[in-house]
Design an enzyme around this catalytic site. Structure first.
Site, PDB file in Angstrom:
ATOM      1  N   ASP A  25      39.767  34.685  46.601  1.00 46.97           N
ATOM      2  CA  ASP A  25      41.135  34.301  46.956  1.00 46.97           C
ATOM      3  C   ASP A  25      41.755  35.527  47.626  1.00 46.97           C
ATOM      4  O   ASP A  25      42.088  36.501  46.967  1.00 46.97           O
ATOM      5  CB  ASP A  25      41.889  33.905  45.682  1.00 46.97           C
ATOM      6  CG  ASP A  25      43.378  33.688  45.925  1.00 46.97           C
ATOM      7  OD1 ASP A  25      43.829  33.753  47.089  1.00 46.97           O
ATOM      8  OD2 ASP A  25      44.096  33.446  44.924  1.00 46.97           O
ATOM      9  N   LYS A  87      48.242  39.664  55.338  1.00 52.23           N
ATOM     10  CA  LYS A  87      47.849  38.270  55.566  1.00 52.23           C
ATOM     11  C   LYS A  87      48.845  37.562  56.486  1.00 52.23           C
ATOM     12  O   LYS A  87      48.476  36.664  57.242  1.00 52.23           O
ATOM     13  CB  LYS A  87      47.763  37.551  54.220  1.00 52.23           C
ATOM     14  CG  LYS A  87      47.191  36.152  54.283  1.00 52.23           C
ATOM     15  CD  LYS A  87      46.998  35.632  52.879  1.00 52.23           C
ATOM     16  CE  LYS A  87      46.572  34.189  52.852  1.00 52.23           C
ATOM     17  NZ  LYS A  87      46.382  33.722  51.464  1.00 52.23           N
ATOM     18  N   GLU A 185      43.329  26.757  50.282  1.00 51.84           N
ATOM     19  CA  GLU A 185      43.738  27.156  48.932  1.00 51.84           C
ATOM     20  C   GLU A 185      44.071  25.958  48.031  1.00 51.84           C
ATOM     21  O   GLU A 185      43.575  25.883  46.898  1.00 51.84           O
ATOM     22  CB  GLU A 185      44.927  28.118  49.017  1.00 51.84           C
ATOM     23  CG  GLU A 185      44.488  29.497  49.520  1.00 51.84           C
ATOM     24  CD  GLU A 185      45.632  30.336  50.088  1.00 51.84           C
ATOM     25  OE1 GLU A 185      46.805  29.958  49.896  1.00 51.84           O
ATOM     26  OE2 GLU A 185      45.350  31.365  50.722  1.00 51.84           O
ATOM     27  N   ASP A 207      52.389  25.594  45.019  1.00 49.91           N
ATOM     28  CA  ASP A 207      51.956  26.988  44.913  1.00 49.91           C
ATOM     29  C   ASP A 207      53.141  27.917  45.124  1.00 49.91           C
ATOM     30  O   ASP A 207      53.609  28.113  46.242  1.00 49.91           O
ATOM     31  CB  ASP A 207      50.864  27.240  45.978  1.00 49.91           C
ATOM     32  CG  ASP A 207      50.341  28.684  45.954  1.00 49.91           C
ATOM     33  OD1 ASP A 207      50.940  29.545  45.270  1.00 49.91           O
ATOM     34  OD2 ASP A 207      49.323  28.944  46.621  1.00 49.91           O
TER      35      ASP A 207
HETATM   36  P1  ADP Z   1      50.902  35.638  45.569  1.00 49.43           P
HETATM   37  O1  ADP Z   1      50.381  34.260  45.692  1.00 49.43           O
HETATM   38  O2  ADP Z   1      52.109  35.879  46.414  1.00 49.43           O
HETATM   39  O3  ADP Z   1      49.834  36.657  45.756  1.00 49.43           O
HETATM   40  P2  ADP Z   1      50.964  35.395  42.651  1.00 49.43           P
HETATM   41  O4  ADP Z   1      50.468  34.023  42.621  1.00 49.43           O
HETATM   42  O5  ADP Z   1      50.082  36.467  42.104  1.00 49.43           O
HETATM   43  O6  ADP Z   1      51.485  35.837  44.070  1.00 49.43           O
HETATM   44  O7  ADP Z   1      52.357  35.396  41.845  1.00 49.43           O
HETATM   45  C1  ADP Z   1      53.097  36.558  41.632  1.00 49.43           C
HETATM   46  C2  ADP Z   1      54.445  36.199  41.048  1.00 49.43           C
HETATM   47  O8  ADP Z   1      54.274  35.545  39.784  1.00 49.43           O
HETATM   48  C3  ADP Z   1      55.305  37.417  40.793  1.00 49.43           C
HETATM   49  O9  ADP Z   1      56.614  37.174  41.260  1.00 49.43           O
HETATM   50  C4  ADP Z   1      55.282  37.535  39.281  1.00 49.43           C
HETATM   51  O10 ADP Z   1      56.460  38.141  38.763  1.00 49.43           O
HETATM   52  C5  ADP Z   1      55.198  36.088  38.860  1.00 49.43           C
HETATM   53  N1  ADP Z   1      54.737  35.958  37.493  1.00 49.43           N
HETATM   54  C6  ADP Z   1      53.571  36.423  36.984  1.00 49.43           C
HETATM   55  N2  ADP Z   1      53.522  36.160  35.650  1.00 49.43           N
HETATM   56  C7  ADP Z   1      54.665  35.527  35.333  1.00 49.43           C
HETATM   57  C8  ADP Z   1      55.220  35.009  34.103  1.00 49.43           C
HETATM   58  N3  ADP Z   1      54.566  35.113  32.945  1.00 49.43           N
HETATM   59  N4  ADP Z   1      56.428  34.413  34.151  1.00 49.43           N
HETATM   60  C9  ADP Z   1      57.093  34.325  35.312  1.00 49.43           C
HETATM   61  N5  ADP Z   1      56.656  34.792  36.485  1.00 49.43           N
HETATM   62  C10 ADP Z   1      55.453  35.396  36.493  1.00 49.43           C
HETATM   63 MG    MG Z   2      48.699  33.005  45.736  1.00 54.34          MG
END
Ligand code: ADP
Ligand code: MG
Length: 623
Positions: A25, A87, A185, A207
């Site tokens: 990913d 990206k 995705e 997502d």
């Molecule tokens: P991306 O797809 O942009 O790479 P992610 O899918 O990794 O991002 O998501 C990251 C986001 O998820 C961040 O804003 C993070 O604060 C939030 N996040 C991660 N864990 C939690 C949680 N337990 N509760 C709320 N938000 C969360």
């Molecule tokens: Mg993501």
């Protein structure tokens, strides 16, 4: 001397015979690598036990390149040489990214027609930065799995166009990774939940990550995913939730945001993020700001983020509308991205779509896990009948050529989006228009295929048959929409049509069309050979008749003239029959017999030209 050992067919002598394949990913904020092992699909951690690799690359002194957590540590101290969110720049030209000038702090440069970022190590393209991230993950996988990989499935957003996908492939190649397939995705997430096993249904993939929101509406039917619609917001995510909390604290404290210095603001953002994440499981969270503590309740937090969640729901409704569906047409809902852990998000999505979403797989890892499951199948670790077909066009697309034949331009099972171009030419001298008939299906003759559209290209400059170059481009976008564009290359005139090939096509029909193509494969092949010879015979007969009429009397003796007429008659006879071999023979015979006549015409033209007449004038008269 040791004997070479051979195991019994079907029995593998060692448990490690599973081919090493991974799913990656490659995210905007974070990236992950996963694989399928005996115990199932799982993401692979680094030596420190961390699964997530921040998608950040730092270009340091003396050619040092840091990736991931180490690079993240440099973001604040060395922002211009620390690349984040590359990206967003994949497959983009420099002209496309000027809108990001304000958003991203970088100095953009142009590198081989693509946007690149100026660093102390020179201009770095997003492809190169992505390659470093991919390499890090592939190295991690090879170390964990104890050997080289046969390949990887890499995920991309459903809305990525051809050039963004090509850029992703280029990055993988640069990282020395064999790409088994690029996978959307949302499709990967659906696969992780086994939703590809359903006979039929509509899946919504919601997502919500750190900085982006994507909604995808997919249709699954017999293992084939079709993207019905995509939507979202490239500037909406968990970061905005953090900022909502920051705003709340500042309001409580009666402090204006612009009075905070950069480091204070960063610290407060981090505290806001921590509070947000804590509220996922706790009812209240404490935030410390300027030595005072503020208590935020779950309810107040919900109120803060509701306007943001509203925006995501609006995008969901729009995507459903684009797909021509209502909320209750959605059979399954899959949650992806860290921000879907927020209970309020889950509540509101459940409310809108009237379905409990799938949340059991870690929303950060679900895409990588689905990709790993797909990689496992593509690497051949599963029996062939479990083979999945994903994001592909189910039937070939092409157009009608002379002889009533279908020429396939995009073959069935090609992953979408895709663009293919092919050049065609005119059949007759002076032809100024071309009728383009777009078809769908596997059969050789047009009447056995499905007619999708017809359009014409007019205004082709008059040229001898076969001299005009008409480029026809077929493009299928991520939503399955087909655009066919025809362009005459010397004049640039063009014409275009758009159709949705899946429109009005049931799964039963697809199956029938495929089955027919198998049962008629041999007949069809013979028929095509016959039609091709007939078209060639017509072309030769046409040319010979025109030449005989123009110059036969002047250049041939009566005996020669009659001899050629007899040849033409023999060819016409063969052409009317149904023996491709016989037509071919007659074509060869006629060509051979008329060679001397062609040579004489050529000589005569030259003489005429030398005696003061232009070749053009002569040709015009001959017509
Ligand atoms: P991306 O797809 O942009 O790479 P992610 O899918 O990794 O991002 O998501 C990251 C986001 O998820 C961040 O804003 C993070 O604060 C939030 N996040 C991660 N864990 C939690 C949680 N337990 N509760 C709320 N938000 C969360
Ligand atoms: Mg993501």
């Amino acid at each position: 001397m040791a004997l070479l050992q051979i195991s019994e067919p079907g029995l593998s002598p060692e448990p490690h015979a599973r081919k090493r394949a991974v799913g990656i990913d490659l995210g905007t904020t974070n990236s992950l690598v996963a694989t399928v092992r005996e115990q199932g699909a799982e993401t692979l951690p680094d030596l420190a036990g961390r699964h997530i690799l921040p998608s950040i690359v730092h270009y340091g002194e003396e050619h040092q390149i840091l990736v991931g957590h180490d690079a993240r540590a440099r973001v604040t101290e060395d922002p211009l040489n620390t690349l984040i969110s590359v990206k967003r720049l994949m497959g983009r030209g420099k002209a496309d990214v000027h809108t990001l000038d304000g958003v991203m702090p970088y100095n953009f440069a142009d590198k081989e027609g693509m946007a690149a970022i100026q660093t102390r190590q020179g201009a770095v393209s997003p492809v190169e930065a992505s390659a470093s991230i991919l390499k890090e993950l592939s190295d991690r996988a090879q170390e964990t799995l104890g050997g080289s990989l046969v390949g990887a499935v890499i995920t991309v957003p459903a809305y990525f166009d051809d050039s963004q996908r090509q850029a992703t492939r280029d990055a993988a190649r640069l990282a020395g990774i064999n790409v088994l397939r690029l996978l959307n995705e949302p499709t990967a997430a659906a696969v992780a939940y086994g939703l590809d096993q359903a006979e039929e249904g509509v899946i919504a993939v919601y997502d919500l990550g750190g900085g982006t929101f994507d909604i995808s509406v997919l249709r699954i039917s017999k293992g084939v995913f079709e993207v019905l619609a995509t939507g979202g917001d490239t500037a909406l995510g968990g970061d905005d939730f953090d900022q909502a909390v920051v705003g709340w604290v500042l309001e409580q404290a009666g402090v204006a945001a612009n009075t905070l210095n950069a480091s204070e603001l960063r610290q407060l953002s981090l505290s806001g993020c921590a509070a947000k994440e804590a509220l996922t499981t706790a009812e209240t969270a404490e935030i410390l700001f300027r030595e005072k503590s503020y208590t935020l309740s779950r309810d107040s937090f919900n109120e803060l983020v509701d306007p943001l969640v509203d925006r995501t729901l609006k995008a969901c409704r729009r995507a459903l509308r684009d797909a021509g569906l209502r909320a209750d047409d959605v059979g399954e809902v899959v949650m992806v991205g860290g921000s879907t852990r927020v209970p309020r998000v889950r509540e509101r999505v459940t409310e809108l779509l009237g379905r409990k979403p799938h949340v059991d797989i870690d929303p950060d890892r679900v895409v990588a896990i689905g990709a790993a499951m797909q990689a496992d199948i593509l690497a051949g670790n599963k029996p062939a009948d479990e083979m999945l077909l994903l994001d592909v066009i189910p039937l070939s697309l092409g157009l009608e050529t002379m002889g009533g034949l279908m020429e396939k331009v995009i073959h069935r099972n090609t992953t979408i989006p895709v663009a293919r171009a092919q050049e065609f030419t005119t059949f007759k001298d002076g032809q100024t228009a071309m009728s383009i008939h777009v078809l769908q299906g596997e059969r050789e003759l047009i009447q056995d295929n499905r007619s999708l559209a017809r359009f014409s290209l007019r205004g082709i400059p008059p040229m001898p048959a076969g001299a005009a170059k008409i480029r026809v481009t077929f493009q299928v976008d991520a939503d399955g929409l087909l655009s066919v564009r025809a362009q005459e290359l010397s004049s640039g005139i063009e014409s275009e049509v758009q159709v949705k090939p899946s429109y009005g096509l049931t799964d039963g029909e697809i199956t029938r069309m495929l089955q027919e193509s198998y049962t008629h494969a041999v007949d069809d092949k013979d028929l095509r050979a016959l039609r091709e010879q007939q078209v060639e015979a017509d072309r030769i007969l046409d040319a010979l008749n025109v030449a005989l009429e123009a110059d036969g009397k002047a250049l041939l003796s009566e005996q020669e003239f009659n001899g050629l007429l007899a040849e033409a008659e023999k060819l016409q006879l063969a052409r009317n029959g149904s023996d491709a071999g016989a037509i071919k023979q007659a074509i060869d015979a006629t060509s051979k017999a008329s060679d001397f006549f062609a040579a004489r015409r050529m000589n005569s033209k030259i003489k005429t030209a030398l005696s003061g007449h232009s070749v053009n004038e002569f040709e015009n008269k001959a017509e």
